[in-house]
Design an enzyme around this catalytic site. Structure first.
Site, short mmCIF file in Angstrom:
data_model
loop_
_atom_site.label_atom_id
_atom_site.label_comp_id
_atom_site.label_asym_id
_atom_site.label_seq_id
_atom_site.Cartn_x
_atom_site.Cartn_y
_atom_site.Cartn_z
CE LYS A 105 -16.78 -28.41 51.38
NZ LYS A 105 -16.83 -28.60 52.75
CB SER A 180 -15.34 -25.08 53.74
OG SER A 180 -15.93 -26.44 53.90
CB SER A 204 -17.83 -26.81 56.43
OG SER A 204 -16.75 -26.61 56.99
#
Length: 479
Positions: A105, A180, A204
């Site tokens: 990420k 996320s 997330s």
């Protein structure tokens, strides 16, 4: 943002080495174990595996379904893979991650690539060095193949950012992938790598895992010498591989968390209850956990929007943290009083939404705001082909047991299937698309359309949300 984890398939191969060696290596849906075995047997190299994943990214990230999961490729990935191949040839294998491509990420610091958190304002933000987790993975022999898009600044769960745009769900590119860490989730679901790392502020990791038919763990906070909050787990080193046993549910006690079955899509609730029934068939005792005071306990326990130096010094923030401690203590008392090993509930109670809509149905608060570890794993699919996920939450430091439960469940029969939008490549290219089931007629041919989407299309919600094989939006009429 301290909760760091992977989203991967736990599957361990049961096929004999001889049978595997007769087949060409296919990275689509391959596990870390299978890739490592292929390299050990000389059927593949880290470089060849890296090239195969790069080909899949080229075929499906900005082409085909245009998943838009990747924010930046690592230009040195092949060189890093070749160096690790040389180490292996010289007799040095660092461990299970040696030569395995992985995705981060884009809020993980990388000393050789920008780290942007998906924000245009941080497009050229270059860290001085690798972050703690990044360094650990690379030291273990992992090959960073790419950094993934995310919901900007981790401030939402639909994965849209000013720098990376909207990431799409491989199971239905008209929908969001969760967030996320949605770029990482979509990338791993589409086999852009075998393993990926996200960060979990609330859901997330677990939400993209739920929407991508993946396994995602929010762990007990791991030790980082630069983070004094983690000192309590300094000397604890969980050993996950030793706990992967098909019989893990024998004698276990699983609580069914009633508050998280409210306001849940019927198909999702049915699938999760069926998964819990499977746990029972594998030897678990199942107990209902009503907890009528749950809503009151959850009030003012979130700190996502308060983690700044100013707020940490604020008395009101201290009160919020004390409410988190009270929530954690209450949940652990319930676990202890009922002698539970874990509490079960749906990871997401509602289906993934279309871009621009608000995503409802999250159950992430229980794990995030109690600080307790939880794991999400596939429970099945809706009639429309959208993944459903079940989550297990346990006491602090129960991470290994949670992973053992997910593994045992998977060995009984995997609930995962690969997304139809990103099939195995043919001669390094995406195969020609084919239409199955209900579809819509467009100027360039027909496109598959689920029953739920047919209804949405009829309401005018999908007039330009369908995509051709080239990834271009089209106007369409229902056939």
């Amino acid at each position: 943002m301290r909760q760091l984890i992977f989203a991967l398939l736990l599957s361990a191969t049961t096929t004999s080495a001889a049978a595997q060696s007769a087949k060409p290596l296919e990275v689509t849906e391959a596990s870390v174990t299978q890739l490592q075995q292929a390299m050990a047997e000389g059927r593949a190299t880290s470089a060849s595996i890296t090239r195969a994943y790069l080909a899949r990214i080229a075929a499906y990230d900005q082409s085909g379904p245009r998943l838009n999961a990747i924010i930046r490729l690592n230009p040195r990935a092949l060189a890093e893979a070749a160096a690790l191949d040389a180490e292996r040839k010289a007799g040095k294998v660092r461990g299970p991650m040696h030569g395995i491509p992985f995705i981060l990420k884009d809020n993980y610091d990388t000393g050789d690539m920008p780290t942007t958190a998906g924000s245009l304002a941080l497009a050229n933000s270059q860290p001085a060095r690798d972050g703690f987790i990044t360094k650990q993975i690379r030291d273990a022999g992992g090959v960073l193949i790419a950094k993934a898009n995310m919901h900007e600044l981790a401030a939402g769960i639909t994965s849209i950012s000013s720098l990376g745009g909207q990431t799409r769900n491989p199971y239905d590119p008209a929908r969001c992938p969760g967030g996320s860490s949605g770029g990482t989730g979509a990338a791993i679901a589409a086999s852009f790598a075998a393993v990926g790392w996200g960060s979990d502020t609330c859901g997330s990791i677990r939400i993209p895992s739920a929407f991508g038919a993946l396994v995602g763990l929010r762990p007990t906070v791991g030790y980082d010498p630069a983070d004094p909050v983690t000192v309590l787990v300094k000397d604890k080193r969980p050993r996950f591989m030793d706990a992967l046993k098909p019989g893990a549910f024998k004698g276990a006690r699983i609580g069914v968390f009633a508050p998280y079955f409210r306001e849940t899509d019927a198909e999702i609730a049915d699938s999760v209850r069926a998964a819990i029934a499977t746990m029972k068939s594998l030897g678990a005792t199942v107990i209902d956990v009503p907890m009528p005071e749950f809503d009151t306990l959850m009030v003012n326990t979130g700190v996502t929007n308060q983690e700044t130096k100013h707020d940490l010094e604020n008395a009101a923030h201290t009160l919020t943290l004390s409410r988190q401690a009270a929530l954690r203590a209450r949940v652990e008392r319930v676990i202890d009083s009922l002698q539970l090993d874990a509490i079960a509930y749906p990871t997401m109670r509602q289906a993934p939404v279309f871009p621009g809509e608000i995503q409802a149905g999250s159950t992430c608060q229980l794990g995030a705001q109690s600080g307790l570890p939880s794991i999400a794993f596939p429970a099945g699919f809706t009639a429309d082909g959208l993944p459903v996920s079940v989550e297990l939450l346990g006491k602090a430091m129960s991470d290994v047991q949670l992973v053992s439960f997910a593994y045992a469940f998977e060995q009984h029969g995997s609930r995962r299937r690969a997304p139809s939008t990103t099939p195995a490549l043919v001669a390094g290219k995406a195969p020609a698309p084919r239409v199955v089931g209900p579809d819509v007629r467009t100027a360039s041919g027909s496109l598959p359309l689920s029953a739920r989407d047919r209804d949405a299309f009829g309401k005018g919600q999908l007039s330009v949300a369908l995509y051709t094989a080239s990834g271009k939006a089209v106007e369409a009429t229902l056939r």
